[in-house]
Write a protein that holds these residues in place. Structure first.
Motif, PDB file in Angstrom:
ATOM      1  N   PHE A   1      89.234  14.550  26.831  1.00 32.14           N
ATOM      2  CA  PHE A   1      89.191  13.164  27.291  1.00 32.14           C
ATOM      3  C   PHE A   1      90.314  12.393  26.619  1.00 32.14           C
ATOM      4  CE2 PHE A   1      84.905  14.823  27.710  1.00 32.14           C
ATOM      5  CZ  PHE A   1      84.629  14.518  29.030  1.00 32.14           C
TER       6      PHE A   1
ATOM      7  N   ASP B   1      92.746   8.738  26.367  1.00 34.01           N
ATOM      8  CA  ASP B   1      92.809   7.297  26.571  1.00 34.01           C
ATOM      9  C   ASP B   1      94.279   6.902  26.529  1.00 34.01           C
ATOM     10  OD1 ASP B   1      92.289   4.600  26.761  1.00 34.01           O
ATOM     11  OD2 ASP B   1      91.661   4.378  24.682  1.00 34.01           O
TER      12      ASP B   1
ATOM     13  N   THR C   1      81.399  14.479  34.070  1.00 35.11           N
ATOM     14  CA  THR C   1      81.123  13.055  33.908  1.00 35.11           C
ATOM     15  C   THR C   1      79.964  12.806  32.931  1.00 35.11           C
ATOM     16  OG1 THR C   1      79.731  13.042  35.893  1.00 35.11           O
ATOM     17  CG2 THR C   1      82.028  12.355  36.154  1.00 35.11           C
TER      18      THR C   1
ATOM     19  N   ILE D   1      81.400  12.613  29.323  1.00 35.57           N
ATOM     20  CA  ILE D   1      82.373  11.571  28.954  1.00 35.57           C
ATOM     21  C   ILE D   1      81.800  10.736  27.810  1.00 35.57           C
ATOM     22  CG2 ILE D   1      83.548   9.468  29.730  1.00 35.57           C
ATOM     23  CD1 ILE D   1      83.657  10.729  32.517  1.00 35.57           C
TER      24      ILE D   1
END
Length: 142
Positions: free
Chosen positions: A34, A36, A137, A140
């Motif tokens: 994940f 950012d 999902t 996450i």
């Protein structure tokens, strides 16, 4: 190489544009990471349209090596249930050729909805296997 000790990385797009991204979390030995975006404020990201539940026999496609621009087409031949929750799929097995797919390659349904992501930790003699988008999902970080 493990991603466990890294805190950020550089994303390079085919046009050469680069962005820094913080690594929020890495799971399954780095199969799912994940990110950012740190310095991509001038870029607009389009959220993926998530697909409904996959079905055996459904026509699917996955993107292969981005340098070659390959699109691989196949069928879903099995949906394995998660041992912890039999109502959730743990893996989508397909007839999609796995020869130039890389971990993270998306699996799309015929309408372009995202069904899953290619994994390197699952293998199948008949084709590529994918983590279902419902599994991704749910993992996450909040």
């Amino acid at each position: 190489a493990s991603l466990a000790n890294l805190s950020d990385c550089a994303l390079t797009y085919p046009n050469g544009q680069q962005y820094r991204a913080a690594i929020v979390e890495a799971q399954n030995g780095g199969d799912i990471v994940f990110l950012d975006p740190v310095d991509a404020s001038s870029t607009s990201f389009i959220p993926a349209r998530l697909s409904a539940s996959p079905a055996v026999g459904e026509l699917v496609a996955s993107l292969g090596d981005t340098d070659a621009g390959a699109l691989h087409v196949g069928l879903i031949n099995e949906i394995a249930a998660a041992t912890s929750s039999p109502s959730l799929p743990a893996a989508i097995s397909t007839t999609v050729a796995a020869n130039d797919l890389v971990p993270g390659s998306p699996l799309f349904d015929a309408a372009g909805g995202l069904l899953g992501l290619r994994t390197s930790s699952l293998t199948s003699a008949s084709g590529a296997e994918f983590y279902p988008v419902s599994l991704v999902t749910s993992a996450i970080p909040k």
